[in-house]
Design a protein around this motif. Sequence first.
Motif, short mmCIF file in Angstrom:
data_model
loop_
_atom_site.label_atom_id
_atom_site.label_comp_id
_atom_site.label_asym_id
_atom_site.label_seq_id
_atom_site.Cartn_x
_atom_site.Cartn_y
_atom_site.Cartn_z
N ARG A 190 -22.66 33.37 2.90
CA ARG A 190 -24.03 33.89 3.01
C ARG A 190 -24.00 35.10 3.95
NH1 ARG A 190 -29.04 30.17 4.90
NH2 ARG A 190 -27.63 29.89 6.67
N THR A 191 -24.71 36.14 3.57
CA THR A 191 -24.67 37.39 4.33
C THR A 191 -25.58 37.31 5.56
OG1 THR A 191 -26.44 38.35 2.99
CG2 THR A 191 -24.19 38.69 2.23
N ALA A 192 -25.47 38.35 6.38
CA ALA A 192 -26.30 38.46 7.58
C ALA A 192 -27.78 38.53 7.16
CB ALA A 192 -25.89 39.69 8.37
N PRO A 193 -28.71 38.12 8.04
CA PRO A 193 -28.50 37.86 9.46
C PRO A 193 -27.90 36.49 9.78
CG PRO A 193 -30.80 37.58 8.92
CD PRO A 193 -30.15 38.07 7.67
N THR A 194 -27.85 35.60 8.78
CA THR A 194 -27.23 34.28 9.03
C THR A 194 -25.93 34.22 8.25
OG1 THR A 194 -29.45 33.34 9.25
CG2 THR A 194 -27.62 31.80 8.98
N LEU A 195 -24.85 34.67 8.86
CA LEU A 195 -23.55 34.70 8.19
C LEU A 195 -22.94 33.30 8.19
CD1 LEU A 195 -21.37 36.39 6.83
CD2 LEU A 195 -20.38 36.78 9.10
N GLN A 196 -22.53 32.85 7.02
CA GLN A 196 -21.97 31.50 6.90
C GLN A 196 -20.94 31.47 5.77
OE1 GLN A 196 -24.93 28.49 6.17
NE2 GLN A 196 -23.48 26.80 6.27
#
Length: 394
Positions: free
Chosen positions: A178-184
């Motif tokens: 998952r991209t920024a702002p919540t990178l996972q």
Amino acid sequence: MGALPRAALALAALLGVSSAMLEVHVGVSSIFSVEGQQVVLPAWYTSRSQKKPYVTWLVDKEDADPFQILTYLDGVVKVEETELKPRLGFLYPVLTHNISVFINSTRESDSGQYMCTVNVVDDVTSTGKNVGVINLTVLVPPATPTCQLHGDPAVGANVTLSCTSEKGKPSPIYQWHRTAPTLQVFFPPAQDQVKGTLKLTNLSLDMAGVYVCMAENRAGSAECSVILEVHSTSTKAVIASAVLGSLCALATVVIVALRVVGYWRKKRDSQEEAANEIKEDAVAPKTPSWARHPASDTLSKTSTFSSLAREKPYGAAPPSDTASVLTAAGSYRGPHQPRHGGRTPNLSPPPPAAVNGTPQRRQDPQGSLPPAGLTRAGAVPVMVPAQSRAGSLV
């Protein structure tokens, strides 16, 4: 890779094996190439003869028998394979003992086992020493994958993200993040790197975002993305309620409009029916009673009325608003006649004298008194309007 055969030949010369028996050497047993790029198959031979060799390159594929693709005989180079003809050739002159070949714009179908053989007329060799084998594998980078969302992304629900690439050699490995702002970054068992699926359970609003899948193998990589929008059930209920309310309002407007139209139509029909009933109930005007009498009676009434109209009041009395009255006996009573002792004096002139024994009718100087015969004929008293001094009716 062309420098390797040269180094090997130089090493062989230093070791004094140049006069050894005929033998073919290869730089590597397996080689990999990326689709669309150039590949070189390194090979060379050793021989103590100075005569021209006879060189042949063959390819053995899984789905076909070995077949020739390139030959060198009596100084002539010939490409046997039509598909490879514009892309295949010797990398160096054959007389240098370097028999390496190149393949331009490699394709996946070029993969296979390549074999080269060398024979010289006045040289001897042991069995199998004059054959070189190289395995070629053409790698294919992954095609741009397709990302999809399966399931309803509501709060508390479960969804699956899938990622698939139509081609790639070897088969690509898939990695979700998952991209920024919540990178996972996700790992098994949430995701299957072989199948390219990612399972998200018990969704929450903070799990919304952009999810990227990367398909990767030794030849390259490609990626795709999908946007996950998590919605709450209350939002769905509000949307459903709004739609239902709009439909109800529209239905109400239609019903009211139909009722108004029906009311006005009913009112118009009632008015038309009433007008038709009035027309049907109307009775023609009755003929006056005097119009139904015989012509002689009408004539006598007309004459009597005309006589009364010409009658002037007795004496010089002024005209009165009270109409003169013609009695049933045919006598005339003028307006404002004085009474003496309760009786009306007889102001009529004396009857005329008889001439030759024949009584004469009295002539009324005004000609307004009706004859006695009219009374006997059925004449009735008629109210006659008073006359002014000028003789006009008041």
